[in-house]
Design an enzyme around this catalytic site. Structure first.
Site, PDB file in Angstrom:
ATOM      1  CG  HIS A  37      -3.045  52.449   1.614  1.00  0.00           C
ATOM      2  ND1 HIS A  37      -4.144  52.460   0.394  1.00  0.00           N
ATOM      3  CD2 HIS A  37      -1.944  52.589   0.778  1.00  0.00           C
ATOM      4  CE1 HIS A  37      -3.214  52.665  -0.881  1.00  0.00           C
ATOM      5  NE2 HIS A  37      -1.961  52.833  -0.440  1.00  0.00           N
ATOM      6  CG  HIS A  75       0.175  48.340  -1.780  1.00  0.00           C
ATOM      7  ND1 HIS A  75       0.250  48.891  -3.174  1.00  0.00           N
ATOM      8  CD2 HIS A  75      -0.315  49.897  -1.087  1.00  0.00           C
ATOM      9  CE1 HIS A  75       0.201  50.095  -3.281  1.00  0.00           C
ATOM     10  NE2 HIS A  75      -0.240  50.719  -2.055  1.00  0.00           N
ATOM     11  CB  SER A 127      -7.073  50.100   1.169  1.00  0.00           C
ATOM     12  OG  SER A 127      -6.965  51.259   0.614  1.00  0.00           O
TER      13      SER A 127
HETATM   14 FE    FE Z   1      -0.672  52.764  -1.740  1.00  0.00          FE
END
Ligand code: FE
Ligand code: PHE
Length: 283
Positions: free
Chosen positions: A122, A127, A187
């Protein structure tokens, strides 16, 4: 003998990349392939472009030092490892200094489709690609600075909603279509489908005040997504607005129900909320 171990004030720890097992690297590869295959056409082109930064010389979980070197060249950002969730202040300080904090553990096969705590997939897959985009990179830094300010104004909970509905679960308009960019969506295999295709959730035009009045779910797919016009517009609106008077104003206003649609909303999709309704029936 007990080993004295104290967390440094910035909470960072070594990633210990050499300690990952082949099974852990294989889990990354499996998740990466599944998302990289489904996201073109669904995710914002800026995210897809940024994915290249993760294609480091070998397969498996990226080495944060190598990743930081590439990211530093692109936008001046770095990725640092932390043991798990860190205090708000520490998190904001890192962002304000263009450091993204990432967990280093990876989910187990039983958790492939769902886990509550962010893992390295994730944090890094979700990100890092957008941190290679100059506009989004500036937004994240500005958010960190805004967080430090919100802390002194007692308004972290308000500002956290902005993060949630943009950085974690945001959608962006591209022509007539909607694209994914929130890390919590891209994700997740299930939510990458749900957020764009499912008739259940509301999809509303982004409105700063409105977002900061809307609570969110951490245990299920979102019931409402907010759609920005562009990353430039998000950055401009947030840096040009002085949040201090906004926090003061919002302190006196009620929250908006998580699935509500207001007359003032720019409605892109009026959701059926069938998904959330079915879930609460089953519970
Ligand atoms: Fe996050
Ligand atoms: N302009 C905001 C403030 O006055 C700071 C901020 C910028 C917050 C970007 C979030 C994102 O506090």
């Amino acid at each position: 003998m007990a080993r004295a171990y104290s967390t440094p004030p910035d909470w960072t720890i070594p990633q210990a990349w050499d300690a990952y097992s082949p099974v852990e690297h294989a889990m990354w590869d499996r998740l990466f392939e599944r998302q990289a295959r489904m996201l073109p056409g669904r995710a914002a082109p800026e995210f897809i472009d940024g994915l290249d930064i993760l294609r480091i010389s070998r397969p498996g979980i990226p080495n944060f030092d190598e990743l930081s070197e590439r990211l530093m060249k692109a936008t001046g950002w770095q990725v640092v490892a932390v043991p798990g969730l860190v205090p708000d202040r520490v998190f904001f300080e890192h962002l304000a200094n263009r450091r993204f904090v990432a967990g280093r553990f990876i989910r187990t096969p039983e958790q492939i489709d769902y886990l509550q705590e962010p893992d390295v997939f994730h944090d890094v897959f979700g990100h890092v690609p957008l941190l290679a985009n100059p506009v989004f990179a500036d937004y994240m830094q500005a958010y960190g600075e805004g967080g430090l300010r919100a802390e002194s104004l007692g308004a972290i909970d308000r500002l956290a909603r902005l993060y949630w509905y943009t950085v974690e679960f945001g959608l962006v308009r591209r022509g007539d279509a909607l694209k994914l960019y929130g890390s919590g969506i891209v994700s997740s295999y299930g939510e990458s489908l749900f957020a764009l295709d499912d008739p259940s959730p509301n999809r509303l035009g982004f409105d700063l005040r409105r977002v900061m009045r809307t609570p969110y779910r951490i245990d299920a797919y979102q019931q409402t997504y907010f759609v920005i016009d562009s990353f430039e517009d998000l950055l401009r609106q947030t840096i040009e607005t002085d949040f201090a008077p906004l926090y003061a104003e919002l302190a006196a206003s009620d929250d908006i129900a998580i699935d509500a649609i207001l007359p003032s909303d720019a409605v892109l999709t009026r959701g059926t909320q069938a998904h959330a309704t079915a879930r609460s029936r089953d519970a």
